[in-house]
Design an enzyme around this catalytic site. Structure first.
Site, mmCIF file in Angstrom:
data_model
loop_
_atom_site.group_PDB
_atom_site.id
_atom_site.type_symbol
_atom_site.label_atom_id
_atom_site.label_comp_id
_atom_site.label_asym_id
_atom_site.label_seq_id
_atom_site.Cartn_x
_atom_site.Cartn_y
_atom_site.Cartn_z
ATOM 1 N N GLY A 25 0.753 -1.345 0.086
ATOM 2 C CA GLY A 25 0.045 0.020 0.066
ATOM 3 C C GLY A 25 0.776 1.308 0.067
ATOM 4 O O GLY A 25 1.935 1.293 -0.391
ATOM 5 N N SER A 26 0.406 2.297 0.662
ATOM 6 C CA SER A 26 1.058 3.497 0.562
ATOM 7 C C SER A 26 2.304 3.671 1.264
ATOM 8 O O SER A 26 3.062 4.498 0.899
ATOM 9 C CB SER A 26 0.137 4.759 1.604
ATOM 10 O OG SER A 26 -1.160 4.373 0.867
ATOM 11 N N THR A 27 2.657 2.642 2.166
ATOM 12 C CA THR A 27 4.180 2.692 2.695
ATOM 13 C C THR A 27 4.990 2.449 1.556
ATOM 14 O O THR A 27 6.185 2.892 1.702
ATOM 15 C CB THR A 27 4.170 1.363 3.555
ATOM 16 O OG1 THR A 27 3.878 0.277 2.926
ATOM 17 C CG2 THR A 27 3.321 1.832 4.726
ATOM 18 N N LYS A 55 5.187 4.324 -1.088
ATOM 19 C CA LYS A 55 5.440 5.675 -1.468
ATOM 20 C C LYS A 55 6.843 6.035 -0.964
ATOM 21 O O LYS A 55 7.401 7.073 -1.625
ATOM 22 C CB LYS A 55 4.256 6.608 -1.247
ATOM 23 C CG LYS A 55 3.077 6.265 -1.831
ATOM 24 C CD LYS A 55 1.858 6.939 -1.387
ATOM 25 C CE LYS A 55 0.805 6.454 -2.123
ATOM 26 N NZ LYS A 55 -0.767 6.972 -1.264
#
Lengths: 488, 465
Positions: free
Chosen positions: A218-220, A222
């Protein structure tokens, strides 16, 4: 009649000679192969013929042993706080073999390791029973307890590293199991073992989620995309506005990439984008950086490779062949991108350690039964995914996630300590029907550098779908682990 | 006899070697007693309670046998009795040691075997005594050539009427007494028959033949008996699925024929016929097929489990040079009663190591070669044939069993003489040793001093080498 008699006598002599040659062959030439054959029960009997060495955390053994009767095996392993330490120790069962540290260091624990040859010889001469060596781990008992208790009844995993050395401080996985419940080979042990198997328990308690389960990050993820952009030179000022539309149309398609909720992402700066976790900004950034540079950066962080700590971890994945729209999706931790909790802890720790990624390890040293050190692990640099300058920029972005108003990681704030973090909420399942995974990766920093980086993942926590977010579920656990390490 | 001196001793002033035998017997009793104490210490941490009784028992058996030999066969070979005693004593220790494993000493499997084996050993020595006391001269047996044949056939055929045990039909069950393996006794009786028969027929077999391609082909009517025996041994094999016994009898017959006729052609025929028979049976008989498969792939799993063959191989492998020590191995993994009977050599291999197995094999080798030497020394053809038959059969049996257990040849169900658990085997082998001792006594007995010549002129004795 004597001539044939002599010949018969010689023939009988040859029969006996043939037998002598044969037993020499079996007991000398074939002996090694026979005595290590996996079906030879003597191998297992020998494994439990004397007390195994212990696995030690903070100077205290978390394993022990007891004698058993009524079977071939004399000693049985016992486990203190079994479920909490299971992802570290694994099991050493008379009937079901060994796993994790009990498995990787089996030879050392049983005392059969070549490095214990001298000790064995001394024991032989002094008539002492053969003894196994001890494995001293790098784990921090308080951090482990914080991680395990933080996860509680939820399904998930926590890995905490010391970014300066790579030492693993906590490694928890829930739901867990008690390795002591099937350490013997009785019917009860068999029943307990069977109940724990994935086919009988859908929760698969014996799975080490910290090392062996890969999740969409997920966003981690990024953080990796941001690091790639900085290293590649696509972005140099993290506080300068980017050229990012909202929504962002995935390159080569008509599919729009949206953000979750109403957040200010259009042309946002990198810092702002990370703070609010803008899919549009990082999706476009990943596509701009391109497949090759993204891959290079992911590999530097440890993706696409199994890690040995020395227990093997599954390889995290970032595809090496993708179209630009897939690169954009992968860059926000979706599509085929997957990561183990250990992998995401490594990402956080490399950033916290000013760009240097240390090789993660959980065995500090191996000590002989007489307590002399046989092997000592020295921290090793694995790679440098970021320059120091870029690492500091990324740190400032992560600290903004935790500290600035509106940041998604506010729950990880610790007073008096600099904390950087990143939340993630990874959707999965067909059409994203499955409950999302809540991620949080973070680090804490003091005057002496960063002593701890944590990755937390919580699977389908039993709450409303909308409530699930890395910040809400995972961040408090990360916070308590960091506090335990900082001794707050 | 020919110009070369084949007797082992000269006829004048031969020492009878009984004291040598006594000293060696002391060792033959002391070694198993120490072994017994060792096994007890390893297994229970204390010297076994029955040590004195066991030592005395074995000592009595050896002592009585020795006194009988001293009295009734004073010139007999001094080595055979100590070797038999030592093997029997070690066998008892090994069986006792295996009795200490609860998993293979369950009531269903017959409970502890060592006490019974001790009793059978005593009975064996009793038969040994009977042979020595009542058989003054082995040549008396010649008279019973054809009776022996009938007895041997009866013994061989009898197991057909009893159910198969462990896949082989080689047992006769007598209510109240237990089961006997008639094959063990048949081995001796058939040697007596062959010796008597061949002594009479040897010239006909040896000389009435045509030369063909360098081989002497016997006449059809002389070839008859060997074909009959060959067929008979195959029949035993097929009906009783007893590979070992048929191999033993056939080998015995070929050896004795060869010695009696001095014709190599018999060996060639024997090998051809046995090879043909082995291939035929090996490909058709299921029981034998399994054995051959296990021989070719000893470590292969069967029904997901480890086979006995593999277990015994593991036992050998774990022994190393000196073994784990008596009582400290895991031969029980072989399972059932097998470690006490068929696979007892594997226990030797595991607990006494390569050194122990080689020592045991050399003891067998010595016993066999002393038997051969007795045959060489015997002055009458019947004695020669009987001695070579008995020791040749013994050699074949040792080879077939030890070769089978160590994987040199496919496994057959025979007992390791003296070592393995089994009453028939122990008794029969003691009788076998008694017969050999009787022949060797006759062979080594100094010739009676010539009657004093009336015309008392000194004669110069010229001795040729």
């Amino acid at each position: 009649m004597n001539k044939p008699l002599r010949r018969v006598a010689v023939f009988c002599g040859l029969l006996v000679l043939a037998l002598l040659v044969r037993v020499n062959y079996v007991q000398y030439v074939e002996a090694g192969q026979l005595s290590s054959d996996p079906h030879n029960r003597r191998v297992a009997i020998n494994q439990f013929a004397q007390p195994r060495g212990d696995i030690i955390v903070d100077g205290k053994a978390v394993t022990g042993h007891t004698t058993t009767t009524g079977s071939d095996f004399k000693y049985k392993q016992t486990f203190t706080d079994g479920p909490m330490w299971a992802p570290v120790t694994g099991y050493a069962s008379q009937a079901y073999s060994t796993s994790m540290l009990e498995g990787v260091e089996d030879k050392f624990l049983t005392g059969d390791d070549d490095r214990l040859f001298f000790n064995r010889t001394v024991d032989l001469l002094t008539g002492k029973q053969k003894q196994g060596g001890n494995v001293v781990t790098t784990l921090n008992a308080k951090a482990q307890a914080a991680a395990y208790n933080g996860l509680g009844k939820k399904k998930g995993a926590v890995v905490a590293l010391d970014p300066r050395t790579g030492a693993i401080l906590a490694m928890a996985s829930t739901p867990s199991y008690d390795p002591g419940s099937f350490a013997g080979n009785s019917l009860t042990d068999e029943k307990n073992w069977n109940a724990l198997q994935a086919k009988n328990d859908p929760d698969d308690p014996t799975l080490n989620r910290a090392l062996r389960q890969t999740y969409p990050p997920g966003s981690t993820f990024k953080l990796v995309t941001a690091a790639a952009a900085l290293q590649d030179g696509k972005v140099s000022d993290v506080n300068a506005a980017t050229n990012s539309p909202d929504p962002y149309i995935l390159p080569g398609t008509t599919t729009p990439l949206n953000n979750e909720g109403d957040i200010p992402c259009k042309n946002a700066t990198l810092t702002t984008a990370l703070k609010y976790s803008c899919n549009t900004v990082f999706g476009k950034l990943g596509a701009d950086v391109g497949l090759d540079a993204m891959n290079k950066e992911a590999a530097l962080f440890g993706f696409n490779k199994e890690q040995f700590v020395p227990v093997r971890s599954a390889a995290s994945n970032f595809d090496t062949k993708m179209s630009p729209d897939q690169v954009a999706q992968s860059s926000i931790g979706q599509f085929d991108t997957t990561a183990t909790p250990l992998q995401m802890a490594m990402v956080a720790s490399a950033i916290a350690n000013d760009g240097k990624l240390m090789q993660p390890y959980e065995v500090d040293k191996l000590v002989a039964p007489n307590l002399s050190t046989i092997a000592q692990t020295s921290p090793k640099e694995m790679s440098q995914p970021l320059s120091e300058e870029n690492a500091k920029k990324l740190q400032s972005m992560m600290e903004a996630v935790v500290n600035s108003p509106g940041g998604t990681g506010g729950n990880a704030k610790i007073s008096g300590v600099t904390v950087g973090g990143k939340t993630g909420t990874a959707q999965h399942g067909l059409n994203n029907k499955g409950l999302p995974y809540a991620w949080f990766v973070s680090y804490a920093k003091t005057d002496q550098g960063s002593p701890v980086a944590v990755a937390v993942v919580v699977e389908d926590a039993s709450a409303n779908r909308g409530d699930i977010s890395g910040g809400g579920f995972a961040a408090p656990i990360a916070k308590s682990v960091m506090e335990a390490v900082l001794d707050k | 006899m020919s110009a070369s001196n084949t007797t082992t001793i000269t006829s004048i002033g031969a020492p009878n070697r009984r004291n040598t035998e006594l000293v060696m017997l002391l060792f033959a009793v002391a070694i198993p007693v120490f072994a017994y104490a060792d096994a007890g210490l390893a297994k229970h941490g204390s010297v076994p309670a029955g040590l004195a009784e066991y030592g005395l028992g074995l000592g009595c058996i050896a002592g009585i046998a020795h006194l009988l030999v001293r009295k009734f066969a004073p010139y007999a070979d001094p080595l055979m009795l100590p070797i038999a005693t030592l093997l029997n004593g070690l066998g008892l220790v090994l069986i006792w040691r295996l009795d200490q494993e609860p998993s293979i000493t369950t009531p269903q499997l017959g409970g502890p075997m060592a006490p019974k084996q001790l009793m059978w050993s005593a009975l064996g020595v009793a038969l040994f005594a009977l042979v020595l006391v009542f058989l003054k001269d082995h040549r008396i047996l010649q008279r019973y050539t054809y009776i022996s044949m009938i007895v041997a056939l009866a013994l061989l055929i009898s197991p057909i009427f009893f159910p198969a045990v462990y896949g082989a039909r080689i047992w006769v069950t007598i209510p109240g007494v237990g089961s006997l393996q008639p094959g063990e006794f048949a081995k001796i009786v058939i040697a007596v028959f062959f010796a008597g028969y061949l002594m009479v027929k040897r010239d006909a077999l040896a000389l009435a033949s045509r030369r063909f391609m360098g081989l002497y082909l016997p006449r059809g009517r002389d070839l008859g008996p060997i074909l009959v025996i060959w067929a008979l041994s195959l029949l035993i094999l097929v009906f009783e699925t007893d590979l070992g016994t048929s191999l033993l009898f056939f080998g015995l017959f070929v050896i004795m024929l060869y010695v009696a006729t001095e014709r190599t052609s018999w060996i060639v025929f024997g090998l051809l016929l046995s090879a043909g028979g082995a291939v035929m049976v090996g490909t058709t008989e299921a029981h034998v097929k399994v054995r051959v498969q296990e021989w070719l792939h000893p470590l292969a799993l069967q029904d997901g489990g480890v086979t006995e063959t593999a277990q015994s191989r593991y036992a050998f492998g774990s022994g190393g040079l000196f073994g784990s020590g008596l009582g400290e191995g895991y031969s029980r993994l072989i399972g059932g009663i097998a470690p006490k009977s068929d696979y007892i050599l594997a226990t030797v291999g595991e607990e006494l190591g390569l050194a122990g197995v080689m020592a045991i094999l050399l003891l067998y080798g010595l016993l066999i070669e002393r038997g051969m030497r007795t045959a060489l020394a015997a002055r009458d053809p019947f004695g020669k044939l009987l001695a070579v038959g008995l020791s040749g059969g013994f050699a074949l049996q040792v080879f077939v069993v030890a070769g089978g257990v160590t994987g040199l040849i496919p496994l057959t169900g025979m007992t390791m003489p003296f070592l393995a658990q089994g009453g028939s085997s122990v008794i029969a082998n003691w009788a076998l040793v008694a017969l050999l001792l009787r022949i060797s006594d006759t062979a080594r007995r100094p010739a009676p001093s010539p009657a004093p010549s009336p015309d008392a002129e000194a004669t110069q004795v010229v001795r040729s080498q």
